[in-house]
Scaffold this active site. Structure first.
Site, PDB file in Angstrom:
ATOM      1  N   ASP A  60      -5.690  35.534  75.698  1.00 24.40           N
ATOM      2  CA  ASP A  60      -6.726  35.925  74.739  1.00 24.40           C
ATOM      3  C   ASP A  60      -7.538  34.700  74.337  1.00 24.40           C
ATOM      4  O   ASP A  60      -7.087  33.862  73.564  1.00 24.40           O
ATOM      5  CB  ASP A  60      -6.089  36.548  73.493  1.00 24.40           C
ATOM      6  CG  ASP A  60      -7.158  37.036  72.516  1.00 24.40           C
ATOM      7  OD1 ASP A  60      -7.750  38.096  72.757  1.00 24.40           O
ATOM      8  OD2 ASP A  60      -7.425  36.331  71.516  1.00 24.40           O
ATOM      9  N   TYR A  65     -13.753  29.736  70.860  1.00 26.74           N
ATOM     10  CA  TYR A  65     -12.637  28.779  70.968  1.00 26.74           C
ATOM     11  C   TYR A  65     -13.016  27.597  71.849  1.00 26.74           C
ATOM     12  O   TYR A  65     -12.316  26.593  71.885  1.00 26.74           O
ATOM     13  CB  TYR A  65     -11.383  29.456  71.549  1.00 26.74           C
ATOM     14  CG  TYR A  65     -10.891  30.678  70.799  1.00 26.74           C
ATOM     15  CD1 TYR A  65     -11.327  30.967  69.502  1.00 26.74           C
ATOM     16  CD2 TYR A  65      -9.989  31.555  71.376  1.00 26.74           C
ATOM     17  CE1 TYR A  65     -10.888  32.100  68.826  1.00 26.74           C
ATOM     18  CE2 TYR A  65      -9.535  32.683  70.707  1.00 26.74           C
ATOM     19  CZ  TYR A  65     -10.002  32.947  69.447  1.00 26.74           C
ATOM     20  OH  TYR A  65      -9.557  34.074  68.789  1.00 26.74           O
ATOM     21  N   LYS A  94     -14.631  36.740  74.050  1.00 25.01           N
ATOM     22  CA  LYS A  94     -15.293  37.425  72.927  1.00 25.01           C
ATOM     23  C   LYS A  94     -16.684  36.867  72.690  1.00 25.01           C
ATOM     24  O   LYS A  94     -16.928  35.671  72.885  1.00 25.01           O
ATOM     25  CB  LYS A  94     -14.473  37.259  71.636  1.00 25.01           C
ATOM     26  CG  LYS A  94     -12.997  37.589  71.778  1.00 25.01           C
ATOM     27  CD  LYS A  94     -12.237  37.513  70.465  1.00 25.01           C
ATOM     28  CE  LYS A  94     -10.728  37.588  70.710  1.00 25.01           C
ATOM     29  NZ  LYS A  94     -10.081  36.291  70.868  1.00 25.01           N
ATOM     30  N   HIS A 125     -16.632  39.614  68.592  1.00 29.14           N
ATOM     31  CA  HIS A 125     -15.622  38.840  67.858  1.00 29.14           C
ATOM     32  C   HIS A 125     -15.526  39.243  66.391  1.00 29.14           C
ATOM     33  O   HIS A 125     -14.442  39.263  65.801  1.00 29.14           O
ATOM     34  CB  HIS A 125     -15.949  37.348  67.986  1.00 29.14           C
ATOM     35  CG  HIS A 125     -14.786  36.443  67.774  1.00 29.14           C
ATOM     36  ND1 HIS A 125     -14.611  35.286  68.480  1.00 29.14           N
ATOM     37  CD2 HIS A 125     -13.736  36.491  66.930  1.00 29.14           C
ATOM     38  CE1 HIS A 125     -13.514  34.676  68.079  1.00 29.14           C
ATOM     39  NE2 HIS A 125     -12.966  35.395  67.134  1.00 29.14           N
TER      40      HIS A 125
HETATM   41  N1  LIG Z   1     -10.223  37.875  66.679  1.00 31.07           N
HETATM   42  C1  LIG Z   1     -10.029  36.982  65.739  1.00 31.07           C
HETATM   43  O1  LIG Z   1     -10.822  36.820  64.797  1.00 31.07           O
HETATM   44  C2  LIG Z   1      -8.802  36.124  65.806  1.00 31.07           C
HETATM   45  C3  LIG Z   1      -8.426  35.356  64.705  1.00 31.07           C
HETATM   46  C4  LIG Z   1      -7.269  34.588  64.807  1.00 31.07           C
HETATM   47  C5  LIG Z   1      -6.527  34.606  65.975  1.00 31.07           C
HETATM   48  N2  LIG Z   1      -6.926  35.346  67.042  1.00 31.07           N
HETATM   49  C6  LIG Z   1      -6.143  35.389  68.310  1.00 31.07           C
HETATM   50  O2  LIG Z   1      -4.772  35.585  68.006  1.00 31.07           O
HETATM   51  C7  LIG Z   1      -4.018  34.470  68.486  1.00 31.07           C
HETATM   52  C8  LIG Z   1      -2.830  34.194  67.597  1.00 31.07           C
HETATM   53  O3  LIG Z   1      -3.198  33.987  66.256  1.00 31.07           O
HETATM   54  P1  LIG Z   1      -3.052  32.580  65.524  1.00 31.07           P
HETATM   55  O4  LIG Z   1      -3.215  31.497  66.517  1.00 31.07           O
HETATM   56  O5  LIG Z   1      -3.936  32.620  64.346  1.00 31.07           O
HETATM   57  O6  LIG Z   1      -1.576  32.607  64.915  1.00 31.07           O
HETATM   58  P2  LIG Z   1      -0.057  32.816  65.417  1.00 31.07           P
HETATM   59  O7  LIG Z   1       0.004  33.139  66.849  1.00 31.07           O
HETATM   60  O8  LIG Z   1       0.576  33.737  64.444  1.00 31.07           O
HETATM   61  O9  LIG Z   1       0.576  31.379  65.138  1.00 31.07           O
HETATM   62  C9  LIG Z   1       0.250  30.239  65.891  1.00 31.07           C
HETATM   63  C10 LIG Z   1       0.931  29.036  65.246  1.00 31.07           C
HETATM   64  O10 LIG Z   1       2.348  29.217  65.253  1.00 31.07           O
HETATM   65  C11 LIG Z   1       2.958  28.132  65.990  1.00 31.07           C
HETATM   66  N3  LIG Z   1       4.044  28.737  66.770  1.00 31.07           N
HETATM   67  C12 LIG Z   1       3.944  29.408  67.939  1.00 31.07           C
HETATM   68  N4  LIG Z   1       5.145  29.851  68.348  1.00 31.07           N
HETATM   69  C13 LIG Z   1       6.035  29.433  67.429  1.00 31.07           C
HETATM   70  C14 LIG Z   1       7.441  29.562  67.325  1.00 31.07           C
HETATM   71  N5  LIG Z   1       8.172  30.238  68.225  1.00 31.07           N
HETATM   72  N6  LIG Z   1       8.058  28.995  66.246  1.00 31.07           N
HETATM   73  C15 LIG Z   1       7.331  28.336  65.327  1.00 31.07           C
HETATM   74  N7  LIG Z   1       5.997  28.181  65.368  1.00 31.07           N
HETATM   75  C16 LIG Z   1       5.353  28.732  66.417  1.00 31.07           C
HETATM   76  C17 LIG Z   1       1.868  27.524  66.842  1.00 31.07           C
HETATM   77  O11 LIG Z   1       2.089  26.146  67.046  1.00 31.07           O
HETATM   78  P3  LIG Z   1       2.109  25.431  68.501  1.00 31.07           P
HETATM   79  O12 LIG Z   1       0.866  25.806  69.239  1.00 31.07           O
HETATM   80  O13 LIG Z   1       2.128  23.983  68.117  1.00 31.07           O
HETATM   81  O14 LIG Z   1       3.364  25.852  69.195  1.00 31.07           O
HETATM   82  C18 LIG Z   1       0.639  27.753  65.971  1.00 31.07           C
HETATM   83  O15 LIG Z   1       0.547  26.739  64.995  1.00 31.07           O
HETATM   84  C19 LIG Z   1      -5.039  33.344  68.547  1.00 31.07           C
HETATM   85  O16 LIG Z   1      -4.628  32.269  69.357  1.00 31.07           O
HETATM   86  C20 LIG Z   1      -6.233  34.087  69.075  1.00 31.07           C
HETATM   87  O17 LIG Z   1      -6.090  34.305  70.467  1.00 31.07           O
HETATM   88  C21 LIG Z   1      -8.048  36.123  66.965  1.00 31.07           C
END
Ligand SMILES: NC(=O)c1ccc[n+]([C@@H]2O[C@H](COP(=O)([O-])OP(=O)(O)OC[C@H]3O[C@@H](n4cnc5c(N)ncnc54)[C@H](OP(=O)(O)O)[C@@H]3O)[C@@H](O)[C@H]2O)c1
Length: 323
Positions: A60, A65, A94, A125
């Site tokens: 994704d 990004y 997106k 987005h």
């Molecule tokens: N459409 C939108 O507006 C929107 C908004 C936000 C996000 N997104 C999408 O959703 C994805 C995920 O959301 P997000 O990045 O906000 O948050 P998330 O996936 O809930 O959390 C990511 C964070 O958690 C850490 N992490 C990952 N696996 C872990 C584990 N097993 N134990 C502990 N910490 C862990 C990562 O660090 P490390 O990388 O250092 O491991 C990173 O800091 C994004 O990457 C993006 O693709 C979309």
């Protein structure tokens, strides 16, 4: 009541094979590697390759990004090195808010940066700030790109019910997904259910609440009970609800662990506890890509523009909402 969007039965699957069917018949892998805040360099390339090695078949990304090139390089190199057809990997990008009035160009740019002939999925987005007419014009460009074979599936992100209904009343191709924030601390239940009721699948972003609540005693206790980590418990919750989940990590062992969620099942008691933790803890504050800074005042910050009702979550036995 938290509404699942797919029947249970995910126990025993795996990250490579577990898919859900969208309203256009496309089967989408239920887990994606998210690459928000992942730089356009070798670290993101490596993370995507680790993910493919671990069985992920879905990435994704987004123009915002600014890492589509790194994703594209990983896709090309890994599929060639492993003799895997491009069609086995599901790639999402997106359309950013500033490009609603030039979506055709933005699609061409994403295709070029990803170095692909087609994108599996492309989303608006966020509703953005250019207004409903321009947003609709953008949607028409997405529909035209589907007709031209440049995109397989189109959808939206961060749309509220009003924005969904405006689109549904005016579209030729129905959005297949609404990508919104959803995790136990902000389930976003009203919007989840409203999307599902309209036949629009939920893609849950920040499924681990960006790692902010992994030390909650309730989550730790459930993790201990199943011999899993708190992150795996949060991801399993989303999986059992039928959400397409997008855990982000650039860390090899976490990428691998985040996919190891098919060998246990949360029971009704676990789900009841987790469903009681919704405190409206909204994480969505996207800043400029590749940074953790807040967005510029002129730009919409996906996921942070409004607070949707968190809904009263109760009950471990989850009833199917209409789909
Ligand atoms: N459409 C939108 O507006 C929107 C908004 C936000 C996000 N997104 C999408 O959703 C994805 C995920 O959301 P997000 O990045 O906000 O948050 P998330 O996936 O809930 O959390 C990511 C964070 O958690 C850490 N992490 C990952 N696996 C872990 C584990 N097993 N134990 C502990 N910490 C862990 C990562 O660090 P490390 O990388 O250092 O491991 C990173 O800091 C994004 O990457 C993006 O693709 C979309």
């Amino acid at each position: 009541m938290v509404a699942p969007v797919a029947a249970s039965g995910v126990k025993g699957g795996n990250v490579s094979t577990q898919t859900v069917k969208l309203n256009n018949g496309v089967e989408i892998p239920q887990i994606a590697l998210g690459v928000y805040k992942a730089p356009n360099d070798g670290s993101t390339e490596q993370a995507c390759k680790w993910a493919f090695d671990a069985g992920y078949r879905h990435i994704d990304s987004a123009a915002r990004y600014m890492n589509e090139e790194a994703v594209g390089r990983a896709l090309k190199e890994w599929t060639q090195a492993n003799n895997v057809p491009r069609s086995d990997i599901f790639i999402t990008s997106k359309l950013w808010d500033a490009d609603h009035d030039k979506a055709e160009d933005a699609i061409a740019d994403s295709l070029k940066k990803l170095d692909v002939e087609y994108m599996d999925m492309y989303l608006i987005h966020s509703p953005g700030t250019m207004g409903p007419d321009t947003r609709l014009k953008a949607w028409r460009a997405l529909e035209a790109a589907v007709d031209a074979g440049k995109i397989k599936t189109i959808g939206v992100s961060n749309f509220d019910v009003e924005e969904l209904d405006h689109l549904l009343a005016n579209c030729r191709i129905k959005p297949a997904v609404n990508q919104i924030e959803s995790h136990p601390f902000f389930a976003n239940e009203e919007l989840r259910e409203a999307s599902i009721a309209r036949g629009i699948h939920i893609q849950a972003y920040s499924p681990m609440a960006q790692g902010a609540a992994l030390d909650r005693p309730e989550i730790k206790a459930i993790a201990q009970k199943h011999g899993k980590t708190p992150a795996q418990i949060l991801l399993r919750w989303g999986l059992q609800l039928g959400n397409i989940i997008l855990p982000k990590s650039l860390t090899k062992h976490r990428i691998e662990a985040n996919a190891q969620i098919f060998d246990f099942e949360l029971d009704n008691d676990d789900m009841d506890v987790m469903n009681s933790l919704d405190e409206g803890m909204k994480m969505g504050k996207l800043g400029p890509a590749g940074t953790s800074q807040p967005a510029s005042p002129g730009g919409t910050r996906p996921g942070s523009r409004r607070s949707s009702g968190s809904g009263g979550l109760s009950g471990g036995k989850l009833a199917m909402s209409s789909a």
